[in-house]
Design a protein around this motif. Structure first.
Motif, PDB file in Angstrom:
ATOM      1  N   ARG A 184     -27.879 -26.103  -4.263  1.00  0.00           N
ATOM      2  CA  ARG A 184     -27.236 -24.811  -4.527  1.00  0.00           C
ATOM      3  C   ARG A 184     -26.316 -24.856  -5.751  1.00  0.00           C
ATOM      4  O   ARG A 184     -26.254 -23.914  -6.530  1.00  0.00           O
ATOM      5  CB  ARG A 184     -26.418 -24.364  -3.306  1.00  0.00           C
ATOM      6  N   VAL A 185     -25.623 -25.960  -5.911  1.00  0.00           N
ATOM      7  CA  VAL A 185     -24.753 -26.110  -7.085  1.00  0.00           C
ATOM      8  C   VAL A 185     -25.617 -25.990  -8.343  1.00  0.00           C
ATOM      9  O   VAL A 185     -25.271 -25.298  -9.304  1.00  0.00           O
ATOM     10  CB  VAL A 185     -23.983 -27.454  -7.035  1.00  0.00           C
ATOM     11  N   ARG A 186     -26.768 -26.636  -8.316  1.00  0.00           N
ATOM     12  CA  ARG A 186     -27.677 -26.599  -9.473  1.00  0.00           C
ATOM     13  C   ARG A 186     -28.244 -25.203  -9.680  1.00  0.00           C
ATOM     14  O   ARG A 186     -28.243 -24.690 -10.799  1.00  0.00           O
ATOM     15  CB  ARG A 186     -28.815 -27.604  -9.271  1.00  0.00           C
ATOM     16  N   GLU A 187     -28.728 -24.590  -8.571  1.00  0.00           N
ATOM     17  CA  GLU A 187     -29.302 -23.242  -8.673  1.00  0.00           C
ATOM     18  C   GLU A 187     -28.307 -22.240  -9.262  1.00  0.00           C
ATOM     19  O   GLU A 187     -28.683 -21.314  -9.962  1.00  0.00           O
ATOM     20  CB  GLU A 187     -29.677 -22.716  -7.274  1.00  0.00           C
ATOM     21  N   HIS A 188     -27.038 -22.434  -8.923  1.00  0.00           N
ATOM     22  CA  HIS A 188     -26.008 -21.505  -9.421  1.00  0.00           C
ATOM     23  C   HIS A 188     -25.473 -21.918 -10.783  1.00  0.00           C
ATOM     24  O   HIS A 188     -24.494 -21.349 -11.247  1.00  0.00           O
ATOM     25  CB  HIS A 188     -24.865 -21.369  -8.409  1.00  0.00           C
ATOM     26  N   ASP A 189     -26.115 -22.915 -11.387  1.00  0.00           N
ATOM     27  CA  ASP A 189     -25.704 -23.357 -12.724  1.00  0.00           C
ATOM     28  C   ASP A 189     -24.259 -23.811 -12.784  1.00  0.00           C
ATOM     29  O   ASP A 189     -23.577 -23.604 -13.790  1.00  0.00           O
ATOM     30  CB  ASP A 189     -25.875 -22.198 -13.733  1.00  0.00           C
ATOM     31  N   LEU A 190     -23.813 -24.409 -11.689  1.00  0.00           N
ATOM     32  CA  LEU A 190     -22.429 -24.900 -11.682  1.00  0.00           C
ATOM     33  C   LEU A 190     -22.440 -26.345 -12.184  1.00  0.00           C
ATOM     34  O   LEU A 190     -23.381 -27.094 -11.888  1.00  0.00           O
ATOM     35  CB  LEU A 190     -21.848 -24.811 -10.267  1.00  0.00           C
ATOM     36  N   PRO A 191     -21.429 -26.749 -12.928  1.00  0.00           N
ATOM     37  CA  PRO A 191     -21.397 -28.128 -13.426  1.00  0.00           C
ATOM     38  C   PRO A 191     -21.126 -29.094 -12.273  1.00  0.00           C
ATOM     39  O   PRO A 191     -20.220 -28.866 -11.466  1.00  0.00           O
ATOM     40  CB  PRO A 191     -20.226 -28.116 -14.407  1.00  0.00           C
ATOM     41  N   VAL A 192     -21.923 -30.124 -12.153  1.00  0.00           N
ATOM     42  CA  VAL A 192     -21.829 -31.031 -11.002  1.00  0.00           C
ATOM     43  C   VAL A 192     -20.524 -31.844 -11.020  1.00  0.00           C
ATOM     44  O   VAL A 192     -19.871 -32.014  -9.988  1.00  0.00           O
ATOM     45  CB  VAL A 192     -23.059 -31.967 -10.941  1.00  0.00           C
ATOM     46  N   GLU A 193     -20.124 -32.300 -12.195  1.00  0.00           N
ATOM     47  CA  GLU A 193     -18.982 -33.207 -12.276  1.00  0.00           C
ATOM     48  C   GLU A 193     -17.697 -32.635 -11.618  1.00  0.00           C
ATOM     49  O   GLU A 193     -17.120 -33.281 -10.743  1.00  0.00           O
ATOM     50  CB  GLU A 193     -18.782 -33.617 -13.758  1.00  0.00           C
ATOM     51  N   PRO A 194     -17.248 -31.446 -11.973  1.00  0.00           N
ATOM     52  CA  PRO A 194     -16.019 -30.932 -11.342  1.00  0.00           C
ATOM     53  C   PRO A 194     -16.166 -30.723  -9.825  1.00  0.00           C
ATOM     54  O   PRO A 194     -15.177 -30.651  -9.111  1.00  0.00           O
ATOM     55  CB  PRO A 194     -15.780 -29.588 -12.035  1.00  0.00           C
ATOM     56  N   PHE A 195     -17.435 -30.626  -9.350  1.00  0.00           N
ATOM     57  CA  PHE A 195     -17.662 -30.422  -7.916  1.00  0.00           C
ATOM     58  C   PHE A 195     -17.909 -31.731  -7.168  1.00  0.00           C
ATOM     59  O   PHE A 195     -18.174 -31.714  -5.974  1.00  0.00           O
ATOM     60  CB  PHE A 195     -18.869 -29.489  -7.700  1.00  0.00           C
ATOM     61  N   SER A 196     -17.813 -32.862  -7.881  1.00  0.00           N
ATOM     62  CA  SER A 196     -18.211 -34.114  -7.234  1.00  0.00           C
ATOM     63  C   SER A 196     -17.364 -34.417  -5.995  1.00  0.00           C
ATOM     64  O   SER A 196     -17.876 -34.880  -4.986  1.00  0.00           O
ATOM     65  CB  SER A 196     -18.130 -35.264  -8.233  1.00  0.00           C
ATOM     66  N   TRP A 197     -16.092 -34.106  -6.050  1.00  0.00           N
ATOM     67  CA  TRP A 197     -15.229 -34.343  -4.884  1.00  0.00           C
ATOM     68  C   TRP A 197     -15.658 -33.463  -3.712  1.00  0.00           C
ATOM     69  O   TRP A 197     -15.610 -33.874  -2.551  1.00  0.00           O
ATOM     70  CB  TRP A 197     -13.755 -34.076  -5.242  1.00  0.00           C
ATOM     71  N   TYR A 198     -16.098 -32.240  -4.024  1.00  0.00           N
ATOM     72  CA  TYR A 198     -16.509 -31.284  -2.997  1.00  0.00           C
ATOM     73  C   TYR A 198     -17.807 -31.758  -2.344  1.00  0.00           C
ATOM     74  O   TYR A 198     -17.970 -31.687  -1.117  1.00  0.00           O
ATOM     75  CB  TYR A 198     -16.673 -29.911  -3.654  1.00  0.00           C
ATOM     76  N   LEU A 199     -18.694 -32.281  -3.175  1.00  0.00           N
ATOM     77  CA  LEU A 199     -19.943 -32.828  -2.650  1.00  0.00           C
ATOM     78  C   LEU A 199     -19.668 -34.071  -1.801  1.00  0.00           C
ATOM     79  O   LEU A 199     -20.314 -34.298  -0.773  1.00  0.00           O
ATOM     80  CB  LEU A 199     -20.891 -33.166  -3.816  1.00  0.00           C
ATOM     81  N   ASP A 200     -18.688 -34.854  -2.221  1.00  0.00           N
ATOM     82  CA  ASP A 200     -18.267 -36.060  -1.496  1.00  0.00           C
ATOM     83  C   ASP A 200     -17.997 -35.781  -0.016  1.00  0.00           C
ATOM     84  O   ASP A 200     -18.294 -36.604   0.848  1.00  0.00           O
ATOM     85  CB  ASP A 200     -16.939 -36.545  -2.097  1.00  0.00           C
ATOM     86  N   LEU A 201     -17.417 -34.606   0.254  1.00  0.00           N
ATOM     87  CA  LEU A 201     -17.053 -34.259   1.637  1.00  0.00           C
ATOM     88  C   LEU A 201     -18.279 -34.292   2.539  1.00  0.00           C
ATOM     89  O   LEU A 201     -18.162 -34.483   3.744  1.00  0.00           O
ATOM     90  CB  LEU A 201     -16.422 -32.863   1.707  1.00  0.00           C
ATOM     91  N   ARG A 202     -19.456 -34.103   1.932  1.00  0.00           N
ATOM     92  CA  ARG A 202     -20.706 -34.093   2.704  1.00  0.00           C
ATOM     93  C   ARG A 202     -21.271 -35.493   2.901  1.00  0.00           C
ATOM     94  O   ARG A 202     -22.331 -35.669   3.502  1.00  0.00           O
ATOM     95  CB  ARG A 202     -21.752 -33.214   1.999  1.00  0.00           C
ATOM     96  N   LYS A 203     -20.572 -36.497   2.389  1.00  0.00           N
ATOM     97  CA  LYS A 203     -21.071 -37.871   2.526  1.00  0.00           C
ATOM     98  C   LYS A 203     -20.377 -38.612   3.654  1.00  0.00           C
ATOM     99  O   LYS A 203     -20.868 -39.616   4.131  1.00  0.00           O
ATOM    100  CB  LYS A 203     -20.816 -38.655   1.234  1.00  0.00           C
ATOM    101  N   TYR A 204     -19.173 -38.176   3.998  1.00  0.00           N
ATOM    102  CA  TYR A 204     -18.342 -38.985   4.901  1.00  0.00           C
ATOM    103  C   TYR A 204     -18.012 -38.210   6.164  1.00  0.00           C
ATOM    104  O   TYR A 204     -16.982 -37.547   6.251  1.00  0.00           O
ATOM    105  CB  TYR A 204     -17.057 -39.405   4.174  1.00  0.00           C
ATOM    106  N   GLY A 205     -18.902 -38.243   7.123  1.00  0.00           N
ATOM    107  CA  GLY A 205     -18.654 -37.567   8.401  1.00  0.00           C
ATOM    108  C   GLY A 205     -18.714 -36.067   8.261  1.00  0.00           C
ATOM    109  O   GLY A 205     -17.861 -35.345   8.770  1.00  0.00           O
ATOM    110  N   SER A 206     -19.740 -35.594   7.565  1.00  0.00           N
ATOM    111  CA  SER A 206     -19.870 -34.143   7.354  1.00  0.00           C
ATOM    112  C   SER A 206     -20.173 -33.439   8.675  1.00  0.00           C
ATOM    113  O   SER A 206     -20.966 -33.932   9.488  1.00  0.00           O
ATOM    114  CB  SER A 206     -20.999 -33.885   6.357  1.00  0.00           C
ATOM    115  N   VAL A 207     -19.523 -32.307   8.900  1.00  0.00           N
ATOM    116  CA  VAL A 207     -19.765 -31.531  10.125  1.00  0.00           C
ATOM    117  C   VAL A 207     -19.837 -30.057   9.757  1.00  0.00           C
ATOM    118  O   VAL A 207     -19.300 -29.635   8.724  1.00  0.00           O
ATOM    119  CB  VAL A 207     -18.630 -31.732  11.171  1.00  0.00           C
ATOM    120  N   PRO A 208     -20.485 -29.246  10.605  1.00  0.00           N
ATOM    121  CA  PRO A 208     -20.450 -27.798  10.363  1.00  0.00           C
ATOM    122  C   PRO A 208     -18.995 -27.342  10.349  1.00  0.00           C
ATOM    123  O   PRO A 208     -18.166 -27.863  11.106  1.00  0.00           O
ATOM    124  CB  PRO A 208     -21.179 -27.213  11.582  1.00  0.00           C
TER     125      PRO A 208
END
Ligand code: 4AD
Ligand code: MG
Length: 431
Positions: A371-395
């Motif tokens: 979705r980040v890619r589809e919305h043409d958002l730059p990945v680097e500034p969102f890397s911390w946000y994506l990180d949240l999905r790596k470590y015990g991600s929950v709904p």
């Protein structure tokens, strides 16, 4: 010693001599009497100056007082049914602090643009004063609601490298040599804090360079945003209806005097109790088509559409499952139809439109990256946000409520510009 009091506390001083520090609201004259209406921010009281009771120079000074002159007045408190507020001050003395020079806002009618140019003074008038007092209570009620339910207030930054709500209405700022923006929403950061604290909220100013001039949009507005780990869309719909019901109940309980100054019919507000009606986006569109709306199915609802939908109900309505294409990149798709987002907007009754936007968030790393890619958002500034999905991600889910939208609905006033002390609008950065 004369006791210094605020006008609000005058009723507990009947028969005693007190002193009040304030400003002249209005005055009238009748023979050997001056009636001075004095305000001090907590209320307004009439003081009666009788020529025989005060020194000659004091009586003369009353003559020179102009609207908004500052003064300290001393007198004996008397109960009087005829007086505005029910109490009067029999003046024994007065000291003028400053004579105001031709205060520009007179009791006669002024145009809105004139009043907005004088917003720094307009705040003193009874209507603006009433609105901002209710605002104060509303903000306190919002905090009380979440504090009372074990939410932790975790502040989010105002200077940020990421866009939460699209890239078209960002306010860019220069962060030394790095591009940055003023925050559109604290949500992304609250998603990080809810993984640390479970239930959190943030409450701060948010900024959007909205190019449209409507009665619902400000460039700077205040938003309260709860975020809850392990919560789904249904959970936050329940939270949202309980929250809004609480805010309205508190405004009615605490703000009766102010609402009556504003001439607000409180009947419709008294109906605001859970449960609120829920409509899918599809059902909302069936309703819009019956009413002849020309908005194409699949588009976001416009202001007029929101009014049409909400006017069918006597309490706020929650429209859920909008097409994913018109909503935020971070929203979890509906497992039953991935073209829809697990999101909801709450629309206030009486034509006030959207007061809340919220959703369940994507918790899967790969889908979020897509979705980040589809919305043409730059990945680097969102890397911390994506990180949240790596470590015990929950709904997890949350929403944002705009204080000014809710306040204009509760106060029954047509435009959000009066609900914030110093509004920032399309063509206004002054005062
Ligand atoms: O629907 P919005 O854009 O949602 C968000 O910002 C989410 N990130 C919130 C979240 O899930 N934590 O904005 C939320 C609310 C709107 O429903 C409205 O009440 C208010 O913020 N709002 C505005 N109020 C005044 N002027 C504007 N320009 C506003 N834009 C949004
Ligand atoms: Mg919205």
């Amino acid at each position: 010693m004369v006791t210094q009091v605020y006008i609000r506390d005058v009723p507990s001083h009947v028969g005693r001599e007190v002193s009040i520090k304030g400003w002249l609201y209005n005055k009238t004259h009748k023979g050997r009497l001056w009636f001075l209406l004095v305000r001090d921010g907590t209320g307004v009281i009439q003081s009666v100056l009788f020529k025989g009771n005060v020194a000659a120079d004091v009586f003369e000074a009353a003559e020179s007082l102009t609207q908004e002159s500052s003064l300290q007045i001393t007198g004996t408190v008397r109960r009087d049914k005829r007086a505005p507020g029910g109490y009067e001050l029999d003046a024994t003395g007065m000291e003028v602090v400053q004579i105001a020079r031709s205060y520009p806002i007179s009791p006669k009618e002024h145009g809105t643009s004139f009043l907005m140019d004088h917003r720094h003074l307009w705040l003193r008038s009874s209507r603006q004063h009433a609105i901002l007092r209710i605002r104060h209570r509303l903000i306190k009620a919002a905090r009380d609601f979440f504090d009372g339910r074990g939410f932790v207030l975790v502040d989010t930054p105002i200077l940020t490298p990421v866009a939460c709500e699209g890239t078209t209405n960002l306010f860019p700022v220069k962060y030394f040599d790095t591009p940055a923006y003023l925050s559109q929403s604290g949500q992304l950061y609250s998603e990080a804090s809810c993984m640390a604290f479970g239930k959190v909220y943030c409450f701060g100013p948010t900024f959007r360079a909205e190019k449209s001039k409507t009665r619902r949009h400000l460039m700077e507005f205040w938003m309260v945003e709860p975020e809850v780990a392990y919560a789904d869309l249904d959970d936050i719909m329940v939270l949202a209806e309980e929250f809004v019901s609480y805010l309205v109940a508190e405004a009615l309980r605490e703000g009766g005097e102010e609402l009556s100054i504003l001439g607000r019919d409180t009947g419709p507000l008294e109906k605001v109790t859970p449960p609120f009606p829920r409509l899918t986006y599809a059902e909302a569109f069936d309703l819009l088509e019956q009413e002849g709306s020309e908005t194409p199915r699949g588009a976001d609802l416009g202001g007029t559409d929101e009014t049409i939908v909400s006017s069918r109900f006597d309490r706020p309505v929650m429209v859920h499952r909008y097409p994913a294409a018109v909503k935020g990149f971070y929203m979890e798709p509906d497992p039953e139809n991935p073209d829809l987002a697990l999101c909801m907007d709450m629309l206030a009754p009486e034509g006030y439109g959207e007061i809340i936007g919220g959703s369940q968030r994507i918790h899967d790393y790969d889908l979020l990256m897509e979705r980040v890619r589809e919305h043409d958002l730059p990945v680097e500034p969102f890397s911390w946000y994506l990180d949240l999905r790596k470590y015990g991600s929950v709904p997890h889910s949350g929403f944002g409520l705009g204080i000014e939208r809710v306040l204009s609905w509760i106060c029954g006033i047509p435009h959000v510009r009066e609900t914030i002390p110093f509004p920032r609008m399309l063509h206004r950065l002054f005062p």
